[in-house]
Design an enzyme around this catalytic site. Structure first.
Site, short mmCIF file in Angstrom:
data_model
loop_
_atom_site.label_atom_id
_atom_site.label_comp_id
_atom_site.label_asym_id
_atom_site.label_seq_id
_atom_site.Cartn_x
_atom_site.Cartn_y
_atom_site.Cartn_z
N ASP A 225 12.64 14.46 64.47
CA ASP A 225 11.84 15.20 65.44
C ASP A 225 12.27 16.67 65.50
O ASP A 225 13.47 16.98 65.48
CB ASP A 225 12.07 14.54 66.81
CG ASP A 225 11.12 15.04 67.86
OD1 ASP A 225 9.90 14.99 67.63
OD2 ASP A 225 11.59 15.47 68.94
N GLU A 276 24.96 7.49 50.84
CA GLU A 276 26.02 6.48 50.70
C GLU A 276 25.47 5.07 50.74
O GLU A 276 26.11 4.13 50.33
CB GLU A 276 26.99 6.59 51.89
CG GLU A 276 27.96 7.72 51.84
CD GLU A 276 28.74 7.74 53.15
OE1 GLU A 276 28.95 6.68 53.77
OE2 GLU A 276 29.11 8.85 53.56
C1 GLC Z 1 7.78 16.35 68.59
C2 GLC Z 1 7.13 15.04 68.94
C3 GLC Z 1 6.44 15.19 70.25
C4 GLC Z 1 7.47 15.52 71.31
C5 GLC Z 1 8.27 16.75 70.91
C6 GLC Z 1 9.52 16.87 71.73
O1 GLC Z 1 6.87 17.35 68.39
O2 GLC Z 1 6.28 14.64 67.92
O3 GLC Z 1 5.71 14.06 70.62
O4 GLC Z 1 6.84 15.77 72.52
O5 GLC Z 1 8.71 16.69 69.58
O6 GLC Z 1 10.42 15.86 71.37
#
Ligand code: GLC
Length: 565
Positions: A225, A276
């Site tokens: 993310d 790994e």
């Molecule tokens: C990314 C995710 C989204 C979330 C954001 C904060 O963009 O896809 O859904 O709100 O990160 O974590």
């Protein structure tokens, strides 16, 4: 028959494709938003056991892997992207034992499992953040996050002018233990999502340990993310512009938090950990960066994949598709990587709705501002059917977002009182947010929740429109010409004709028609123009987006086909 021509032929090839290549180079991954996929315990919220029960459906669909949006312990202020405990499962979604069972059952069905790693921020409910709030400024507990004194005489102005991606300032002031106003902490997203300090050794060690925790439990990879946001300019300069928007890929150079070079050593550290482990474990980046910066993220010792958001944001326009495809293939070739195509996810307006809007419409603004009668839902639906043969015919990997196989449109008319996305409140009602693409999946044609809630004993956490009944999996399974059957046959045929190599050669074709051949000879034809486009005479039709294609030997507007010439 040779089609009428006026477009030139070019060639674009990505090296490195062979049948021995790791699965992810051409894998089709199905994205599961657990809260909205299937609810086994009848509380209106999707869960891990609901997903377990639907694994045979995913196996029959023919996908190689599932990517599960965050399922960890979380207050769910941002749908689970606010993680309170990275080593456990949110109680509303089930237990760690359920997750372990899910991973092994998926593997038995030949489906790999990709978890979501959320390293940019924790939840404010995470032990570390609670500890930090209780600690004095300047302590080791605070150093895991970004705490800064405020500006102005009493420190009552935020440390920088940065704005949150969701709206409002990206700093929140703390209160000291003695009740006086204290330092501020950074949150690029919701105030309950404090950003971690990635120059901190403890933070780095913790995430290596979290990776190992899940790798040891057999997961095959991670979707990372906000992969382009971890490193911050530690001098905390002002940005001088009012947007913190993650969707804008035209960020200025040397941005204080997006796409900084310092993210790359972090990625390399993780990559060494994955390497790994046996069995082609992988990582895919969510990096909203300029196309020329994307190859940096998929260098051989970094991420295996990074979503191609330029493709996702292409308009329904042949030049736009072709230019993006060429650029993306060329960029991937630079680092011997493949492209990761995607049309929809849990953050964007579903593509049947996007493609039904006139070109140039800002779809996020349109959700709230309209005018809603500019939506041509039928055109959007036809285009969504056509475009999936483009995507699955391209060299590389593809991600499908749950429900797209059913042709689900955006539920753009959710009433304000049910909206859950923090974007709605933080933008003070000026942006509607992402709930419309997160409406639960209809499994049965009837019932209060169309089978989303096992036994239909409760209402789904977001209301489901009546129009979802005929789009349910039950209503479409086995029905010739349904969207579900189109996806099923495309995924089966792809395995035979489009997975053996990674070469693409553009063919001569009429204006507005995308046509290319893959190494072995199978061809992809997509009619993005307003006119009819004949298919090559004598060709064998492998899959068509619409039933009439076989009868007509031609593509009407918004139709596509896979053929063997
Ligand atoms: C990314 C995710 C989204 C979330 C954001 C904060 O963009 O896809 O859904 O709100 O990160 O974590």
């Amino acid at each position: 028959m040779t089609p009428a021509t006026n477009a030139s032929s070019t060639e674009s090839t990505v090296d490195g494709g062979d049948m021995l290549a790791p699965w992810w180079r051409r894998g089709v991954v199905y994205q599961v938003y657990p809260r909205s996929f299937a609810d086994a315990n009848g509380d209106g919220t999707g869960d891990v056991n609901g997903l377990r029960a639907r694994l045979p459906y995913l196996a029959e669909l023919g996908v190689d892997a599932v990517w599960i949006n965050p399922w960890y312990t979380s207050p769910l202020n941002d749908g689970g992207y606010d993680v309170a405990d990275y080593r456990n499962i949110e109680a509303r979604f089930g237990s760690l034992a359920d997750a372990e069972a899910m991973i092994s059952e998926a593997h038995e069905l030949g489906i790999r499992v990709i978890c979501d790693l959320v390293p940019n921020h924790t939840s404010s409910e995470h032990e570390w953040f609670k500890e930090a709030l209780a600690a004095e400024p300047g302590t080791a507990s605070r150093a895991r996050y970004h705490f800064r004194p405020g500006r102005g005489e009493n420190g009552d102005e935020p440390p920088t002018d940065w704005t949150s991606v969701f709206g409002g300032p990206s700093w929140t002031r703390t209160t000291n233990v003695d009740g006086t106003p204290g330092d501020w902490y950074l949150h690029l997203f919701d105030p309950t999502q404090p950003d971690m300090n990635w120059t901190n050794a403890e933070v780095r060690a913790e995430f290596v340990s979290i990776l190992r925790f899940w790798l040891d439990r057999g997961v095959d990879g991670f979707r990372v993310d906000v992969a382009h946001g971890l490193a911050k300019d530690m001098s905390f300069p002002d940005l001088g512009e009012a947007t913190g928007d993650i969707l804008v890929s035209e960020h200025k150079d040397n941005h204080p938090y997006w796409d900084r070079d310092d993210v790359h050593p972090i990625i390399r550290e993780w990559r060494a950990v994955l390497d790994e482990y046996e069995g082609d474990r992988m990582m895919v980046a969510e990096a909203w960066v300029r196309p020329e910066r994307l190859p940096l993220y998929v260098r051989p010792d970094e991420y295996h994949q990074s979503f191609d958001f330029d493709f996702l944001t292409c308009e329904w326009n042949a030049d736009s598709f072709r230019n993006t495809i060429d650029t993306s293939l060329a960029q991937a070739r630079l680092v011997n990587s493949t492209v990761t195509w995607v049309l929809s996810n849990h953050d964007v307006v579903r593509h049947p709705t996007r493609y039904g809007l006139p070109q140039g419409t800002d779809w996020r603004r349109w959700l709230l501002d309209g005018p809603h009668d500019i939506l041509d839902a039928e055109a959007g639906k036809a285009r969504a059917r056509a475009v999936i043969l483009l995507v699955l015919g391209l060299p590389g990997s593809s991600y499908l977002y749950q429900g797209e196989e059913l042709g689900l449109p955006e539920v753009w008319d959710l009433p304000p009182e049910v909206l859950d996305d923090p974007v709605w409140t933080l933008s003070e009602g000026t942006r509607k947010g992402r709930d419309g693409c997160r409406v639960p999946i209809p499994w049965t044609a009837d019932g209060a929740s169309f089978g989303f809630v096992e036994g239909d004993t409760a209402a789904a956490w977001l209301p489901m429109p009546a129009s979802f009944g005929p789009l349910s999996a039950e209503a479409q399974a086995g029905v010739e010409g349904s969207s579900l059957e189109l996806y099923r046959s495309a995924l089966a045929v792809r395995k035979m004709h489009f997975a053996a190599d990674e070469a693409l050669t553009w063919l001569e074709s009429p204006d507005g028609v995308l046509a290319f051949q893959r190494g072995s000879g199978a061809q992809v034809w997509v009619n993005v123009s307003g006119g009819t486009a004949p298919l090559p005479e004598g060709a064998t039709l492998l899959v068509a987006s619409h039933a009439e294609v076989a009868k007509n030997g031609a593509l009407a507007p918004n139709q596509s086909a896979w053929i063997l010439p």
